[in-house]
Scaffold this active site. Structure first.
Site, PDB file in Angstrom:
ATOM      1  N   GLU A  41      41.360  91.608  72.734  1.00  0.00           N
ATOM      2  CA  GLU A  41      41.114  91.730  71.718  1.00  0.00           C
ATOM      3  C   GLU A  41      42.281  91.441  70.464  1.00  0.00           C
ATOM      4  O   GLU A  41      43.144  90.909  71.169  1.00  0.00           O
ATOM      5  CB  GLU A  41      41.310  93.522  71.470  1.00  0.00           C
ATOM      6  CG  GLU A  41      41.564  94.055  70.048  1.00  0.00           C
ATOM      7  CD  GLU A  41      41.786  95.660  69.848  1.00  0.00           C
ATOM      8  OE1 GLU A  41      41.333  96.139  70.373  1.00  0.00           O
ATOM      9  OE2 GLU A  41      41.477  95.812  68.617  1.00  0.00           O
ATOM     10  N   ARG A 271      44.784  96.602  87.775  1.00  0.00           N
ATOM     11  CA  ARG A 271      45.954  95.902  86.117  1.00  0.00           C
ATOM     12  C   ARG A 271      47.238  95.451  86.791  1.00  0.00           C
ATOM     13  O   ARG A 271      47.393  96.020  87.676  1.00  0.00           O
ATOM     14  CB  ARG A 271      45.913  96.774  84.658  1.00  0.00           C
ATOM     15  CG  ARG A 271      47.002  97.627  84.939  1.00  0.00           C
ATOM     16  CD  ARG A 271      47.347  98.821  83.874  1.00  0.00           C
ATOM     17  NE  ARG A 271      45.828  98.664  82.448  1.00  0.00           N
ATOM     18  CZ  ARG A 271      45.554  97.526  81.551  1.00  0.00           C
ATOM     19  NH1 ARG A 271      46.803  97.182  80.584  1.00  0.00           N
ATOM     20  NH2 ARG A 271      45.066  98.259  81.114  1.00  0.00           N
ATOM     21  N   LYS A 281      50.529  96.441  74.093  1.00  0.00           N
ATOM     22  CA  LYS A 281      51.111  96.245  73.545  1.00  0.00           C
ATOM     23  C   LYS A 281      51.599  96.565  71.893  1.00  0.00           C
ATOM     24  O   LYS A 281      52.081  96.194  70.939  1.00  0.00           O
ATOM     25  CB  LYS A 281      48.923  95.291  72.554  1.00  0.00           C
ATOM     26  CG  LYS A 281      48.744  94.188  73.517  1.00  0.00           C
ATOM     27  CD  LYS A 281      47.585  93.189  73.214  1.00  0.00           C
ATOM     28  CE  LYS A 281      46.140  93.694  73.331  1.00  0.00           C
ATOM     29  NZ  LYS A 281      44.990  92.893  73.140  1.00  0.00           N
TER      30      LYS A 281
END
Ligand code: ATP
Ligand code: MG
Length: 569
Positions: A41, A271, A281
């Site tokens: 994104e 992850r 983020k």
């Protein structure tokens, strides 16, 4: 001098995802194709966690003769920006991957996604709900309690369709209605309790501008994007495991509608978590916005741009991703492994240089004034092909201030009054007198050399310590930035605190007036060196200063090598 290529050996990774892909190919599934995608994104810069996903997606495609798409998952206009779109492409390329002509944007599918949504409504698989966000949450139930049907769930198809069209046309304000899938409000999986597919959001999108005021959710947009692009294996992180039934529901509900080029399979992996590091983020953005770091590419940031500016090589980052592997179970990787990996790569590649970071002036009283002699310095002991260079030696030199002690403890093998030390590549130096300032701090040493002791000479004596130095007349002034970990706590923000309260106040030390061997002054931006005895350094990429600026990539002290030796690895 161009940097020699990396000698990192590419090892072929093995993991459960590659096993699945190999098996699928063997069994002829997915039309014997492999097509992965990396779907960021564009709401921030990529970080080392993304590097894991990039290496996995592009790596699998490459190894199995397939393709990997770069797709911007740009469905949330309020947080996205072209700055991020550009930086993401730069970073993927820098890591060494190529999406060729496979650059896509989820926003390019908005019209198709909308048409699919109308189809779901017509088929009775979706409806417009007019509850508020709070009510929807309340009706959803909990892990232990089933949800309740919205009073609008059974609204006639025509009514939902008309409302949905009005939603698109901009008739309603944000939040007035949503489009929901009609699945099962009693499902044990909360994601299946009539999840939201579209929201009203009057916001300008960085690509579609004001064409839309309704935007699809991730759970709706992602499977459609995958299927439209012909993705075979949709690799994502573990938090999406519970979303997989919904992913499949979307694909299966729409596969008869046409336009899909695959029946993609979602596979989840753990992850990357690194100690002393944050990867949210949102938090990284806060660091930038609150100016707690100097931008997204601050060398202390775990972003790819930060690692690049710090002097990490793409080969080292990829090697790190291979070493950590891909598994299904969450764990925390020691950041010392990342540092070890770059140190190993740079040890093999980096040209050596002499740099004095905290200079102390030394006058060699028995060396003739005005005389300059060139001594032979090895460019890289790990790489004989790197050859050697001539380094000027003269009467006044600088040494590292902490290589001298007025009152040395036992076993201090560097310089002290009356003691001797080897000047790297040059002579044995003896300290005759110390000149101090009013506070007793040494400001200059008066020394002599043993003129018979030039390094390499056959009759050369041995002394215990060797120190680095630069000739004062030939040295170039530079700024050197020493970086330490950005966070002082192993798990920043553990116990629910704001991670930004765990910042290491000493993460940056700026040294000015450092004295570099002149060869280093001509270093092109981004080139990497080992400053002997100090660590690895990289000529800053963004410096506009007149004096050269170097960033410390990593010190020479390898805590990982110690840890793994102890563990017998
Ligand atoms: P957010 O969704 O909160 O904005 P994100 O880190 O998931 O953050 P995306 O841009 O959605 O950001 O991530 C792109 C891809 O990178 C996703 O497929 C995601 O699973 C993967 N990814 C993100 N963080 C990590 C990580 N720490 N380790 C491995 N893969 C990651
Ligand atoms: Mg995400």
């Amino acid at each position: 001098m161009p940097e020699p290529p990396s000698t990192v050996e590419p090892t072929r990774p093995q993991d459960f995802i590659r096993e699945i892909v190999a098996e699928d190919l063997k069994e002829g599934r997915h039309g014997r194709r492999v097509n992965t995608r990396f779907p960021p994104e564009p709401n921030g810069y990529l970080h080392i966690g993304h590097a894991k996903s990039i290496c996995l997606n592009f790596g699998v495609a490459e190894e199995f003769g397939g393709h990997c798409n770069l797709r911007f998952d740009d469905t949330n206009p309020t947080k996205e920006d072209v700055e991020y779109v550009d930086s993401i492409q730069e970073d993927v390329r820098w890591l060494g991957f190529d999406w060729t002509d496979r650059l896509f944007y989820a926003s390019d599918y908005f019209e198709q996604m909308y048409q699919y949504a109308e189809r779901l409504i017509v088929e009775g698989k979706a409806y417009v709900d007019s509850l508020t966000a709070d009510q929807i949450r309340e009706y959803r139930g909990s892990l232990t309690a089933p949800g309740r049907n919205s009073p609008h769930r059974d609204r006639p198809v025509e009514e939902s369709l008309a409302l949905f069209r009005q939603m698109r046309a901009g008739t309603f304000p944000d939040g007035a209605h949503v489009l929901r899938a009609k699945i099962d409000m009693a499902s044990p999986n909360i994601n299946m309790r009539d999840p939201t597919l579209y929201r009203i959001r009057h916001a300008t999108h960085h690509r579609t501008h004001d064409a839309w005021c309704i935007y699809p959710t991730y759970d709706y947009a992602h499977p459609i994007s995958d299927a439209m692009e012909g993705i075979t294996h949709s690799l994502c992180t573990l938090e999406f495991e519970d979303h997989r039934p919904l992913y499949d529901w979307v694909v299966d509900s729409l596969s008869a509608a046409g336009g899909f080029h695959s029946r993609p399979q979602q596979i989840e992996f753990a992850r990357l978590n690194l100690n002393y590091t944050i990867m949210s983020k949102r938090k990284l953005l806060a660091l930038v916005e609150q100016e707690l770091v100097r931008g997204w590419d601050d060398p202390r940031m775990p972003t790819i741009a930060g690692l690049r500016r710090r002097g990490y090589t793409p080969e080292a980052v990829r090697d790190f991703c291979t070493r950590i592997g891909v598994a299904k179970k969450e764990n925390v990787v020691d950041v010392a492994l990342l540092e070890h990996t770059v140190r190993e790569d740079l040890n093999r590649r980096a040209q050596r240089g002499l740099a004095v970071l905290r200079p102390l002036r030394v006058e060699i009283e028995n060396y003739p004034e005005g005389q300059v002699e060139y001594v032979e310095a090895v460019n890289n002991p790990e790489d004989p092909s790197a050859g050697s260079r001539k380094v000027p030696f003269s009467r006044v030199i600088y040494i590292e201030a902490d290589d001298f002690m007025k009152e040395p403890p036992k076993k201090f093998f560097r310089l002290s009054p009356g003691s001797e030390v080897r000047l790297r590549y040059a002579y044995i130096l003896k300290c005759e007198r110390v000149i101090t300032d009013g506070a007793g701090t040494p400001i200059e040493l008066k020394c002599t050399i043993d003129t018979e002791s030039l390094a390499g000479a056959t009759a050369s004596r041995r002394v215990k310590g060797t120190i680095h130095w630069v000739s004062a007349a030939h040295a170039v002034d530079a700024e050197v930035r020493l970086y330490d970990r950005l966070f002082r706590s192993e798990d920043p923000g553990d116990g629910g605190r704001d991670p930004l309260t765990d910042l290491n106040p000493d993460s940056l030390t700026v040294l000015t007036g450092c004295k570099l061997e002149s060869m280093l002054a001509g270093a092109s931006a981004g080139s990497r060196f080992q400053f002997e005895r100090q660590g690895y350094f990289c000529a800053d990429l963004n410096s506009s200063a007149s004096a050269p600026v170097f960033n410390r990539t990593v010190t020479l002290k390898d805590s990982w090598a110690k840890i793994s030796a102890k563990a017998g690895k």
